[in-house]
Write an enzyme that holds these catalytic residues in place. Structure first.
Site, PDB file in Angstrom:
ATOM      1  N   ASP A 145       0.834  -1.205   0.000  1.00 26.69           N
ATOM      2  CA  ASP A 145       0.000   0.000   0.000  1.00 26.69           C
ATOM      3  C   ASP A 145       0.866   1.252   0.000  1.00 26.69           C
ATOM      4  O   ASP A 145       1.958   1.271   0.579  1.00 26.69           O
ATOM      5  CB  ASP A 145      -0.906  -0.014   1.238  1.00 26.69           C
ATOM      6  CG  ASP A 145      -2.032   0.996   1.137  1.00 26.69           C
ATOM      7  OD1 ASP A 145      -2.368   1.412   0.012  1.00 26.69           O
ATOM      8  OD2 ASP A 145      -2.582   1.374   2.185  1.00 26.69           O
ATOM      9  N   ASN A 200     -10.591  -2.872  -6.299  1.00 27.69           N
ATOM     10  CA  ASN A 200      -9.834  -1.844  -7.031  1.00 27.69           C
ATOM     11  C   ASN A 200     -10.445  -1.464  -8.365  1.00 27.69           C
ATOM     12  O   ASN A 200     -10.047  -0.461  -8.978  1.00 27.69           O
ATOM     13  CB  ASN A 200      -8.384  -2.308  -7.248  1.00 27.69           C
ATOM     14  CG  ASN A 200      -7.544  -2.253  -5.998  1.00 27.69           C
ATOM     15  OD1 ASN A 200      -6.551  -2.972  -5.878  1.00 27.69           O
ATOM     16  ND2 ASN A 200      -7.928  -1.415  -5.028  1.00 27.69           N
TER      17      ASN A 200
END
Length: 241
Positions: free
Chosen positions: A19, A67
């Protein structure tokens, strides 16, 4: 020559939620895809660090089922990046004796990317070094749902007796059925959540949430976290003798 894996008290299987690529790029006044490109380059360094850290299995979270909610431009850029990464890194991964697997639902991915994934898995299928698993269009809940559907189909077809189903049954239907459960899960960027990653498999994993953005996450920090894992007291619900 590929390095031998130095097994010790550290984790055998490390999973990473990579991330912070977008924030890393924003801090530098660059588009988010610039950060994803930098993050892809960082993967190589961490894979190369695994043998010295005693890590046999590395699983990385590349693209989640959630996503797809990102902008069309970013999603298209990521899919192009995945295709380029596989094409560029395939030969070196095989040369380094890295076995590559992909987990996740491939149906939504484009045909060219699926073919490249299949080819890389076949190309490295004989490799005996680090096992690199890439989670692509992956979600823990989606994986369990797909596994449960396959299990139900076997019950309906008479291949599985419902009376024999236990907690050891479902893992045989998961995408990770040939992998050991992760011992250590690392999330970069300072966020402290698991984001639907390896929900079933990480029931007894140790977690490390670090502030470093993924493109800045280096081999020395990775190795420090694996050493720290070796000092943890893992009791799996029991108490010390």
């Amino acid at each position: 020559m590929p390095k031998a894996i130095n097994r010790g008290a550290g984790p055998r299987h490390v999973a990473i939620i990579m991330d912070g690529n977008g924030r890393w790029a924003t801090q530098r006044g660059r588009p988010r895809l610039f950060g994803h490109q930098a993050g892809a380059r960082r993967v190589r360094e961490i894979v190369e660090a695994c043998p010295d850290a005693g890590v046999e299995y590395l699983t990385i979270f590349a693209f989640s089922t959630e996503n797809w909610k990102r902008t069309q431009t970013e999603v298209a850029g990521l899919m192009s990046l995945f295709r380029r990464y596989i094409t560029k890194e395939a030969a070196s991964l095989r040369a380094e004796n890295v076995r590559v697997r992909f987990i996740g639902d491939r149906v939504k991915l484009d045909k060219k990317l699926r073919c490249l994934m299949d080819e890389l898995e076949e190309m490295t299928g004989h490799c005996t070094g680090v096992n690199l698993t890439i989670a692509l269009n992956y979600g823990g809940r989606d994986e369990v749902a797909r596994a449960t559907k396959r299990l139900a189909e076997d019950v309906a077809a008479g291949r599985l007796d419902p009376a024999e189903i236990g907690e050891e049954t479902l893992p045989r239907y998961l995408d990770t059925c040939v992998l050991p459960d992760p011992d250590l899960v690392i999330r970069t960027s300072g966020e402290a959540r698991i984001s639907n990653f390896l929900l079933w498999q990480s029931a007894y994993a140790e977690y490390e949430f670090v502030d470093t953005l993924w493109p800045d996450f280096c081999a020395s920090e990775f190795e420090a976290l694996t050493r720290a894992y070796g000092r943890r007291d893992r009791r799996y619900g029991a108490v010390p003798a």
